[in-house]
Design an enzyme around this catalytic site. Structure first.
Site, PDB file in Angstrom:
ATOM      1  N   SER A  13       0.818  -1.216   0.000  1.00 54.52           N
ATOM      2  CA  SER A  13       0.000   0.000   0.000  1.00 54.52           C
ATOM      3  C   SER A  13       0.852   1.267   0.000  1.00 54.52           C
ATOM      4  O   SER A  13       1.593   1.520  -0.941  1.00 54.52           O
ATOM      5  CB  SER A  13      -0.956  -0.057   1.194  1.00 54.52           C
ATOM      6  OG  SER A  13      -1.910   0.964   1.128  1.00 54.52           O
ATOM      7  N   ASP A  60      -2.456   6.209  -3.433  1.00 55.04           N
ATOM      8  CA  ASP A  60      -1.329   5.566  -2.770  1.00 55.04           C
ATOM      9  C   ASP A  60      -0.822   4.445  -3.669  1.00 55.04           C
ATOM     10  O   ASP A  60      -1.277   4.292  -4.804  1.00 55.04           O
ATOM     11  CB  ASP A  60      -1.721   5.064  -1.379  1.00 55.04           C
ATOM     12  CG  ASP A  60      -2.786   3.982  -1.419  1.00 55.04           C
ATOM     13  OD1 ASP A  60      -3.492   3.895  -2.445  1.00 55.04           O
ATOM     14  OD2 ASP A  60      -2.933   3.224  -0.446  1.00 55.04           O
ATOM     15  N   ASP A  84      -1.085   1.194  -4.017  1.00 49.95           N
ATOM     16  CA  ASP A  84      -1.968   0.203  -4.637  1.00 49.95           C
ATOM     17  C   ASP A  84      -3.309   0.792  -5.039  1.00 49.95           C
ATOM     18  O   ASP A  84      -4.218   0.056  -5.435  1.00 49.95           O
ATOM     19  CB  ASP A  84      -2.160  -1.004  -3.723  1.00 49.95           C
ATOM     20  CG  ASP A  84      -2.890  -0.677  -2.431  1.00 49.95           C
ATOM     21  OD1 ASP A  84      -2.914   0.505  -2.036  1.00 49.95           O
ATOM     22  OD2 ASP A  84      -3.437  -1.609  -1.801  1.00 49.95           O
ATOM     23  N   ASP A 134      -5.876   2.023  -3.526  1.00 42.49           N
ATOM     24  CA  ASP A 134      -7.140   1.750  -2.855  1.00 42.49           C
ATOM     25  C   ASP A 134      -7.606   2.949  -2.039  1.00 42.49           C
ATOM     26  O   ASP A 134      -8.647   2.891  -1.382  1.00 42.49           O
ATOM     27  CB  ASP A 134      -7.066   0.491  -1.990  1.00 42.49           C
ATOM     28  CG  ASP A 134      -6.104   0.602  -0.810  1.00 42.49           C
ATOM     29  OD1 ASP A 134      -5.335   1.589  -0.750  1.00 42.49           O
ATOM     30  OD2 ASP A 134      -6.116  -0.307   0.046  1.00 42.49           O
TER      31      ASP A 134
END
Length: 450
Positions: free
Chosen positions: A102, A239, A241, A243
């Site tokens: 992340s 960010d 990833d 999400d």
């Protein structure tokens, strides 16, 4: 059973070191493969990763472990966590695995396991999987690591889905997108151009080591400068990833997840789209959301329910109550009609849709959100110990709560992914907030500090 591998967001660590070493990654694949084979008719898993240099070899080890149990892999290559969740739910897959840490630096990585439903595994399922991983760690090397070739059609299917959630297009909205040199680097520009936004994409050149490096949702200064320089109508930062998403208004104001929840909830309530299950229109947020959000929502007849930190827990409460909107101050926003997890690109589309529908900019849409001063102090600790076993810490917390009454909040918790105690104090005046936060943090440092 106490979990030693799984935290609040999968297995996290430094890539190459336990539990993100090659042997444990392969054992994770093998344990997941056995779980798939024993409980699902379709022996196939979709596998995705972000742009970290450790992603390909971790993917290869996971695929090798799955292969030892006769479970096949379709490789999405570089994709987002919500993209992997979407594919797990809609494709012929028993599960999905996303390799990502992340917002963390490139040296870290993680393994997130997603059920066929698209949801993260429940705690009891993670416990069973963890027991299987630990039992396989003593196995021999088994099969060689697998050579994986990305199937570009998987990302295309995900982008088709995202584009379908937007009614109409964005009519040339001028947007700056900071893709954090991560999962959104090639996906977000393509998506925004497809829905007729005029996008200036930045930090879209991943090299394996620059993911989140002075960019993305944790570093908004450069995005703010770019928005102002280009006179853009909005900026969005993802960010690693993708999400989560945070925004910058045309005037340079930071628009966080709390502000997003307010502007979307208010608009959806007016449209009759904000479900509350059997109760009033409801939004689910976490204990970290600002008191100002709760009060602003209440002024519109919208109830706010709080959960522990983690979009996993937000989603669980949304499902339990039949709520369609929830999220975190950090930018994880869940639109349950369209996704099973937080999705930064989806969040951007739906925020921009509110701007288009209302004709208002982000400053106007968030003007009624009065932010109570909030201070967050992280204390590195040598161990996690229940707060009721630390009388001096508990006394400082009670003193703060007594001082603020209903006009403030105190939250002390241990991180699920790092050896940190997090102290959050919120109240009507900054001086008192900072004083109590520092007092509580100092006492924790004295009792548990390294």
């Amino acid at each position: 059973m106490a979990r030693t591998l799984f935290g609040t967001d999968g297995i996290r660590g430094v890539a190459g070191e336990y539990p993100l070493d090659a042997r444990t990654a392969r054992a994770t694949g093998q344990a997941l493969g056995r779980w798939v084979r024993e409980s699902h008719a379709e022996p196939q898993v979709v596998l995705g990763m972000d742009t970290r240099e450790s992603g390909p070899w971790l993917a290869a080890e996971l695929a090798a472990g799955l292969g030892l149990e006769g479970v096949g892999v379709q490789f999405a290559g570089i994709t987002t966590t919500p993209g992997c969740a979407y594919l797990a739910k809609t494709g012929p897959f028993a599960a999905g695995v996303m390799i990502s840490a992340s917002h963390n630096p490139y040296l870290d990585n993680g393994i997130k396991v997603l059920a066929h439903t698209g949801y993260k595994l429940a705690d009891d399922e993670e416990e069973l999987l963890e027991a299987g991983i630990l039992s396989h760690l003593s196995d021999g090397p088994g099969a060689a690591a697998v050579s994986l070739v990305p199937d570009e059609g998987l990302d295309c299917a995900y982008l088709d889905h995202l584009a379908s959630t937007l009614r109409g297009n964005l009519n040339g909205l001028r947007v700056v997108a900071d893709c954090a040199n991560g999962s959104a680097s090639h996906l977000a520009p393509a998506l925004f151009e497809r829905v007729d936004a005029r996008v200036q994409a930045t930090n879209c050149a991943p090299d394996g080591r620059n993911i989140n490096l002075n960019c993305g949702s944790l570093h908004l200064d450069a995005l703010r400068a770019e928005v102002l320089e280009r006179s853009a109508e909005a900026g969005v930062a993802f960010d690693g990833d993708a999400d989560r998403a945070l925004f910058v208004s045309g005037s340079g104001k930071i628009v966080d997840g709390d502000a997003v929840l307010l502007l979307v909830a208010r608009h959806w309530k007016e449209q009759g789209r904000l479900s509350g299950g059997n109760g009033p229109p409801t939004v689910v947020a976490t204990v970290m959301s600002n008191l100002g959000l709760e009060r602003a929502l209440a002024s519109h007849g919208i109830r706010m329910i709080r959960t522990p930190v983690g979009d996993k827990y937000v989603l669980e409460e949304m499902l339990r109550r039949g709520v369609v909107l929830g999220g975190e101050q950090s930018g994880h926003i869940i639109f349950r009609d369209y996704a099973t997890t937080g999705d930064g690109m989806l969040t951007a589309l739906l925020v921009f849709e509110v701007m288009r529908d209302t004709g208002a900019n982000l400053d106007e849409l968030t003007s009624e959100l009065e932010i109570y001063p909030q201070r967050l102090v992280n204390v590195r600790v040598r161990e996690r110990k229940p707060l009721d076993q630390l009388p001096a810490v508990a006394a400082e917390i009670r003193a703060a709560e007594s001082s603020f009454g209903d006009a403030g909040r105190v939250l002390v918790r241990f991180s699920g992914t790092e050896p940190l105690a997090r102290v959050m104090v919120e109240g009507p005046d900054l001086d008192r907030v900072e004083a109590f936060a520092n007092r509580i943090a100092a006492q924790i440092r004295a009792e548990l500090g390294e």
